[in-house]
Design an enzyme around this catalytic site. Sequence first.
Site, mmCIF file in Angstrom:
data_model
loop_
_atom_site.group_PDB
_atom_site.id
_atom_site.type_symbol
_atom_site.label_atom_id
_atom_site.label_comp_id
_atom_site.label_asym_id
_atom_site.label_seq_id
_atom_site.Cartn_x
_atom_site.Cartn_y
_atom_site.Cartn_z
ATOM 1 N N THR A 23 0.721 -1.090 0.189
ATOM 2 C CA THR A 23 -0.024 0.038 -0.149
ATOM 3 C C THR A 23 1.021 1.132 0.040
ATOM 4 O O THR A 23 2.096 0.966 0.194
ATOM 5 C CB THR A 23 -0.798 0.055 1.243
ATOM 6 O OG1 THR A 23 -2.016 -0.933 1.036
ATOM 7 C CG2 THR A 23 -1.497 1.450 1.542
ATOM 8 N N ARG A 43 -14.318 -7.320 -0.885
ATOM 9 C CA ARG A 43 -13.557 -7.206 0.412
ATOM 10 C C ARG A 43 -12.855 -5.663 0.410
ATOM 11 O O ARG A 43 -12.339 -5.334 -0.549
ATOM 12 C CB ARG A 43 -12.187 -8.213 0.284
ATOM 13 C CG ARG A 43 -11.505 -8.019 1.506
ATOM 14 C CD ARG A 43 -10.119 -7.268 1.487
ATOM 15 N NE ARG A 43 -9.205 -7.231 2.528
ATOM 16 C CZ ARG A 43 -8.161 -6.559 2.554
ATOM 17 N NH1 ARG A 43 -7.899 -5.993 1.622
ATOM 18 N NH2 ARG A 43 -7.598 -6.674 3.605
ATOM 19 N N VAL A 44 -12.985 -5.116 1.516
ATOM 20 C CA VAL A 44 -12.612 -3.880 1.687
ATOM 21 C C VAL A 44 -11.561 -3.805 2.865
ATOM 22 O O VAL A 44 -11.811 -4.495 4.023
ATOM 23 C CB VAL A 44 -13.704 -2.663 1.774
ATOM 24 C CG1 VAL A 44 -13.042 -1.335 2.321
ATOM 25 C CG2 VAL A 44 -14.480 -2.549 0.807
ATOM 26 N N GLY A 45 -10.317 -3.397 2.853
ATOM 27 C CA GLY A 45 -9.402 -3.431 3.603
ATOM 28 C C GLY A 45 -9.397 -1.956 4.648
ATOM 29 O O GLY A 45 -10.414 -1.365 4.584
ATOM 30 N N ASP A 46 -8.560 -1.991 5.473
ATOM 31 C CA ASP A 46 -8.124 -0.597 6.204
ATOM 32 C C ASP A 46 -8.028 0.506 5.475
ATOM 33 O O ASP A 46 -8.482 1.613 5.950
ATOM 34 C CB ASP A 46 -7.059 -0.868 7.201
ATOM 35 C CG ASP A 46 -5.912 -1.137 6.440
ATOM 36 O OD1 ASP A 46 -5.712 -1.828 5.594
ATOM 37 O OD2 ASP A 46 -4.884 -0.572 7.155
ATOM 38 N N THR A 50 -0.077 0.764 6.729
ATOM 39 C CA THR A 50 0.151 -0.356 5.694
ATOM 40 C C THR A 50 0.181 -1.658 6.284
ATOM 41 O O THR A 50 0.803 -1.777 7.366
ATOM 42 C CB THR A 50 1.265 -0.062 4.695
ATOM 43 O OG1 THR A 50 1.216 -1.294 3.684
ATOM 44 C CG2 THR A 50 2.555 -0.065 5.301
ATOM 45 N N GLY A 51 -0.678 -2.789 5.834
ATOM 46 C CA GLY A 51 -0.457 -4.009 6.371
ATOM 47 C C GLY A 51 -1.640 -4.913 6.415
ATOM 48 O O GLY A 51 -2.589 -4.309 5.628
ATOM 49 N N GLY A 78 -5.059 -5.569 6.772
ATOM 50 C CA GLY A 78 -5.983 -4.509 6.901
ATOM 51 C C GLY A 78 -7.084 -5.004 7.753
ATOM 52 O O GLY A 78 -7.336 -4.122 8.657
HETATM 53 N N1 ASP Z 1 -3.803 -2.576 4.199
HETATM 54 C C1 ASP Z 1 -4.089 -2.726 2.956
HETATM 55 C C2 ASP Z 1 -5.329 -3.771 2.666
HETATM 56 O O1 ASP Z 1 -5.377 -4.768 3.766
HETATM 57 C C3 ASP Z 1 -2.888 -3.709 2.294
HETATM 58 C C4 ASP Z 1 -1.506 -3.438 2.682
HETATM 59 O O2 ASP Z 1 -1.321 -2.213 3.181
HETATM 60 O O3 ASP Z 1 -0.629 -4.148 2.729
HETATM 61 O O4 ASP Z 1 -6.076 -3.749 1.880
#
Ligand code: ASP
Length: 339
Positions: free
Chosen positions: A202, A230-233, A253-254, A256
């Site tokens: 991200t 699907r929706v992430g953070d 980032t990570g 989510g």
């Molecule tokens: N946070 C993002 C998600 O979960 C992916 C990422 O940051 O690596 O969609």
Amino acid sequence: MTLKPLLAAAALLLAACASVPMPAQTSADTSAPQWRLAIHGGAGVITRGSMTPEQEAEFRAGLEAALAAGAEVLRNGGSAVDAVQAAVIPMEDNPIFNAGVGAVFTAEGRHELDASIMDGRDRNAGAVAGVTIVKNPILAARAVMDKSEHVMFAGAGADMFAVHQGLEIVPNSYFDTERRRKSLDRVLDEMARTEAADRHGTVGAVAIDIHGNLAAATTTGGMTAKTPGRVGDSPLIGAATYAENGVCAVSATGHGEYFIRVGVAKTICDRVKLAGESVGEAAQVALDEVAALGGDGGVVLIDAQGRPDFVFNSEGMYRGWIDATGSWTAIYGDDEAVE
Ligand code: ASP
């Protein structure tokens, strides 16, 4: 007066308390009132030896281009919110990052992109989730903030909003890259055992402008082989993105799902505001909660005085800062600060 010894001591203290690899602390001179920008280009299993020198150079160049674009705004007296937007656009346009072109594929071989932006001046915010035809999702998020009375649009309605705003529209295949296609094939093959680095990434930015205003932006393709819908953070204000003047700005980032469950970005800013912790201390607490739940990732931060910080519990995080005195980029967990 330099804060270097203090920062170094804090890093040692945090490293002693945490079982996760600590990022190198920056050594930006924070004595002068000035603008500053900090960015990330994703966190994950990014280790020395896992990248060729050419790949490493490509990522550093990508980070430097993003820093330069945001710095241009701030140097000329522009706002923090314009700067974070300007910084993430080159990363959305760069196929090596998981945002815009180069976004990961869903399990069905398409792209659904998420983005959010927040202005610390009034905590106005905009976000889009699951857009499929918007070349630069961060511009759609910005348009939601500036041109609508809402904070978030999702799916077909978000695409349509972007069309009506006159944003650049592309076919979904515009986001395709060979590298992400291979990742999808690999992840579909090994679904349960996939390394985190192969699934996410991200980009994001936080900034302080010469007037002391804070802002944050985050944009992503999400996670490789995600289920459609699907929706992430990343598009969620308070999870991946938060900015409040006088407090802090965060972009995350990570993985989510864990960042949503912990409410990482708002947790950090609340700890700074209510408990008086530094942004680094607050971020460490939030990321420890993420880790305790089984998640990994990181955050880029800037505090009310413009001090940048980077905290992550993954092996590496593409990251950097820039201000009037210089700039710095890093990739690995043990990267040293560059004066
Ligand atoms: N946070 C993002 C998600 O979960 C992916 C990422 O940051 O690596 O969609």
